[in-house]
Design a protein around this motif. Structure first.
Motif, PDB file in Angstrom:
ATOM      1  N   LEU A   1       1.032  -1.162  -0.312  1.00  0.00           N
ATOM      2  CA  LEU A   1      -0.191  -0.197   0.077  1.00  0.00           C
ATOM      3  C   LEU A   1       1.002   1.369   0.070  1.00  0.00           C
ATOM      4  CD1 LEU A   1      -3.195  -0.852   2.528  1.00  0.00           C
ATOM      5  CD2 LEU A   1      -3.160  -0.631  -0.053  1.00  0.00           C
ATOM      6  N   THR A   2       1.847   1.212   0.918  1.00  0.00           N
ATOM      7  CA  THR A   2       2.647   2.192   0.306  1.00  0.00           C
ATOM      8  C   THR A   2       3.508   2.813  -0.651  1.00  0.00           C
ATOM      9  OG1 THR A   2       3.478   1.850   2.680  1.00  0.00           O
ATOM     10  CG2 THR A   2       5.057   3.216   1.566  1.00  0.00           C
ATOM     11  N   ASN A   3       3.828   1.609  -1.800  1.00  0.00           N
ATOM     12  CA  ASN A   3       3.993   2.067  -3.103  1.00  0.00           C
ATOM     13  C   ASN A   3       3.028   2.501  -3.634  1.00  0.00           C
ATOM     14  OD1 ASN A   3       6.099   2.198  -4.736  1.00  0.00           O
ATOM     15  ND2 ASN A   3       6.210  -0.406  -5.234  1.00  0.00           N
ATOM     16  N   PHE A   4       1.788   1.569  -3.537  1.00  0.00           N
ATOM     17  CA  PHE A   4       0.453   2.363  -4.334  1.00  0.00           C
ATOM     18  C   PHE A   4       0.367   3.983  -3.676  1.00  0.00           C
ATOM     19  CE2 PHE A   4      -4.450   3.023  -4.125  1.00  0.00           C
ATOM     20  CZ  PHE A   4      -4.440   2.911  -5.851  1.00  0.00           C
ATOM     21  N   PHE A   5       0.673   4.312  -2.420  1.00  0.00           N
ATOM     22  CA  PHE A   5       0.271   5.682  -2.771  1.00  0.00           C
ATOM     23  C   PHE A   5       1.449   6.571  -3.153  1.00  0.00           C
ATOM     24  CE2 PHE A   5      -3.653   3.901  -0.286  1.00  0.00           C
ATOM     25  CZ  PHE A   5      -4.216   4.545  -0.766  1.00  0.00           C
ATOM     26  N   ALA A   6       2.068   6.136  -2.931  1.00  0.00           N
ATOM     27  CA  ALA A   6       3.614   6.882  -3.508  1.00  0.00           C
ATOM     28  C   ALA A   6       3.759   6.753  -4.553  1.00  0.00           C
ATOM     29  CB  ALA A   6       4.920   5.611  -2.675  1.00  0.00           C
ATOM     30  N   THR A   7       3.220   5.896  -5.508  1.00  0.00           N
ATOM     31  CA  THR A   7       3.118   6.073  -7.242  1.00  0.00           C
ATOM     32  C   THR A   7       2.247   7.859  -6.794  1.00  0.00           C
ATOM     33  OG1 THR A   7       3.577   3.870  -7.197  1.00  0.00           O
ATOM     34  CG2 THR A   7       2.342   4.458  -9.429  1.00  0.00           C
TER      35      THR A   7
ATOM     36  N   LEU B   1       2.746  11.100  -8.836  1.00  0.00           N
ATOM     37  CA  LEU B   1       1.849  11.725 -10.985  1.00  0.00           C
ATOM     38  C   LEU B   1       0.744  12.537 -10.276  1.00  0.00           C
ATOM     39  CD1 LEU B   1       1.975   7.702 -11.966  1.00  0.00           C
ATOM     40  CD2 LEU B   1       3.833   9.434 -12.116  1.00  0.00           C
ATOM     41  N   LEU B   2       0.868  12.808  -8.709  1.00  0.00           N
ATOM     42  CA  LEU B   2      -0.907  13.659  -8.779  1.00  0.00           C
ATOM     43  C   LEU B   2      -0.281  15.087  -8.944  1.00  0.00           C
ATOM     44  CD1 LEU B   2      -4.143  13.695  -8.882  1.00  0.00           C
ATOM     45  CD2 LEU B   2      -3.700  13.516  -6.152  1.00  0.00           C
ATOM     46  N   LYS B   3      -1.082  16.336  -9.524  1.00  0.00           N
ATOM     47  CA  LYS B   3      -0.644  17.465  -9.855  1.00  0.00           C
ATOM     48  C   LYS B   3      -1.181  17.628  -7.517  1.00  0.00           C
ATOM     49  CE  LYS B   3      -1.600  18.665 -14.008  1.00  0.00           C
ATOM     50  NZ  LYS B   3      -2.540  19.613 -14.950  1.00  0.00           N
ATOM     51  N   LYS B   4      -0.596  19.280  -7.716  1.00  0.00           N
ATOM     52  CA  LYS B   4      -0.462  19.711  -5.736  1.00  0.00           C
ATOM     53  C   LYS B   4      -2.154  19.392  -5.913  1.00  0.00           C
ATOM     54  CE  LYS B   4       1.482  22.743  -2.904  1.00  0.00           C
ATOM     55  NZ  LYS B   4       2.158  23.790  -2.353  1.00  0.00           N
ATOM     56  N   ASP B   5      -3.397  20.100  -6.760  1.00  0.00           N
ATOM     57  CA  ASP B   5      -4.540  19.849  -6.260  1.00  0.00           C
ATOM     58  C   ASP B   5      -5.542  19.200  -6.802  1.00  0.00           C
ATOM     59  OD1 ASP B   5      -4.206  20.810  -9.171  1.00  0.00           O
ATOM     60  OD2 ASP B   5      -5.506  22.794  -8.851  1.00  0.00           O
ATOM     61  N   GLY B   6      -4.586  18.050  -7.542  1.00  0.00           N
ATOM     62  CA  GLY B   6      -5.520  16.818  -7.949  1.00  0.00           C
ATOM     63  C   GLY B   6      -6.267  15.974  -7.070  1.00  0.00           C
ATOM     64  N   ILE B   7      -6.993  15.234  -7.509  1.00  0.00           N
ATOM     65  CA  ILE B   7      -7.717  14.375  -7.020  1.00  0.00           C
ATOM     66  C   ILE B   7      -7.503  12.830  -7.186  1.00  0.00           C
ATOM     67  CG2 ILE B   7      -9.420  13.784  -6.019  1.00  0.00           C
ATOM     68  CD1 ILE B   7     -11.099  16.682  -6.667  1.00  0.00           C
ATOM     69  N   LEU B   8      -7.461  12.119  -5.955  1.00  0.00           N
ATOM     70  CA  LEU B   8      -6.918  10.833  -5.745  1.00  0.00           C
ATOM     71  C   LEU B   8      -8.719   9.901  -5.463  1.00  0.00           C
ATOM     72  CD1 LEU B   8      -5.359   7.614  -6.509  1.00  0.00           C
ATOM     73  CD2 LEU B   8      -4.734   7.982  -3.821  1.00  0.00           C
ATOM     74  N   VAL B   9      -9.228   8.801  -6.183  1.00  0.00           N
ATOM     75  CA  VAL B   9     -10.012   8.296  -5.410  1.00  0.00           C
ATOM     76  C   VAL B   9      -9.692   6.506  -6.099  1.00  0.00           C
ATOM     77  CG1 VAL B   9     -12.898   7.506  -5.712  1.00  0.00           C
ATOM     78  CG2 VAL B   9     -12.392   9.774  -6.672  1.00  0.00           C
ATOM     79  N   ALA B  10      -9.561   5.763  -4.754  1.00  0.00           N
ATOM     80  CA  ALA B  10      -9.663   4.929  -3.988  1.00  0.00           C
ATOM     81  C   ALA B  10     -10.208   4.566  -3.944  1.00  0.00           C
ATOM     82  CB  ALA B  10      -8.283   4.067  -3.382  1.00  0.00           C
ATOM     83  N   HIS B  11     -11.374   3.390  -4.826  1.00  0.00           N
ATOM     84  CA  HIS B  11     -13.227   2.209  -5.003  1.00  0.00           C
ATOM     85  C   HIS B  11     -12.781   1.628  -4.660  1.00  0.00           C
ATOM     86  CE1 HIS B  11     -17.205   2.692  -5.782  1.00  0.00           C
ATOM     87  NE2 HIS B  11     -16.599   1.894  -6.346  1.00  0.00           N
TER      88      HIS B  11
END
Length: 304
Positions: A284-290, A294-304
């Motif tokens: 999981l650490t590697n997943f969220f580090a990736t 890759l995400l812009k500073k004001d971007g949004i991540l959804v892990a569903h």
């Protein structure tokens, strides 16, 4: 080397099965059940009855054909239970009742074995094995091939026809079809992402491309969708071409960890649908580090 490590751990588990009193641990567990009733016919012909003697509904007969059944369930838990059933180590006259009994007693606090040293050793070894299987791109690819490259026609028989979505259909009304329920889920994720036309989206583990295609089709999102399954990517690419969406969606055969800022830039939105169970808690650490990389500073991540 990638294949040697899990093989070595597997051999270690097999050797451990000859040392640990797996059969007595299983018997101890059965002796402690309070809900339901299990009649055990052992490989040596002996018969024992465990649980509530007055049980009428949740009762079954478990017949053990081979002694290896006990070591497999002790060391590999639910996976060992399933594999040993497939191999004919045991059978049962009422599988539904058996699993109801096991689940309810587990919820009530029943423990298989109860030996802290045994639990620490077996859980440690199996945990390392799961980590190795998910933490290397080579083994991740092999796992995906074994699970998903079985022929798209097989999955078309039971997944929704519009999106070939695999998980978590969202039924908003009793009348919703499977197709509508999967579309409901995808649109729910659009809202969570605050997806807008022109957004660059990175989808980590895209399946048959249902989300990416709908994002391009309905919103105008620009999606890079990655996956290790050759069959799934071929299906998604063909559908994108047929719908004229190739200018908005790129389907790439790649490990989700392989994208780089230098080659692919950063993304407005990142989404991962139904993939965390494949990632596993050890990675999981590697997943969220990736995702963070890759995400812009004001971007949004959804892990569903």
């Amino acid at each position: 080397m990638a294949g040697v490590i899990p093989q070595t751990i597997g051999k270690g588990l097999d050797l451990l099965g000859h040392v640990i009193p797996c059969e007595s641990l299983a018997t101890k567990f059965l002796a402690g059940i309070k809900f339901g009733q299990i009649t055990l016919i052992n490989y040596d012909g002996t018969k024992s009855v465990f649980g509530n003697p007055d049980e009428k509904e949740y009762r079954c007969t478990l017949t053990v054909h081979r002694k290896s059944f006990y070591s497999r369930i002790a060391l590999k838990e639910s996976v060992g239970l399933g594999e040993s059933y497939t191999d004919g180590d045991w059978d049962c006259d009422n599988l539904v009742a058996l699993f109801c009994v096991l689940v309810e007693n587990k919820k009530a606090g029943a423990s298989f074995g109860g030996n802290a040293l045994v639990d620490a050793v077996t859980h440690g070894l199996t945990g390392v094995l799961r980590w190795v299987q998910t933490n290397t791109p080579q083994l991740s690819a092999a796992n995906v091939e074994a699970h998903y490259d079985l022929g798209n026609d097989f999955y078309e028989m039971w997944l929704d026809h519009d999106h070939m979505a695999y998980t978590c259909a969202l039924y908003l009304t009793p009348e919703d079809t499977l197709e509508q329920a999967q579309l409901n889920k995808i649109r729910c994720i659009f809202k969570k992402l605050d997806l807008k036309k022109g957004d660059r989206v990175y989808e980590m583990g895209c399946g048959w491309g249902g989300f990416a295609l709908q994002a391009a089709r309905e919103v105008g999102g620009r999606v890079l969708a990655v996956n290790l399954s050759k069959e799934q990517i071929a299906y998604a690419r063909a559908k994108a071409k047929a719908e004229g969406l190739e200018h908005l969606v790129e389907f790439r055969i790649a490990d989700y960890r392989a994208a780089t800022v230098e080659a692919d830039g950063q993304f407005d939105k990142i989404v991962s649908i139904g993939m965390l169970e494949h990632v596993g808690r050890h990675d999981l650490t590697n997943f969220f580090a990736t995702a963070d990389r890759l995400l812009k500073k004001d971007g949004i991540l959804v892990a569903h």
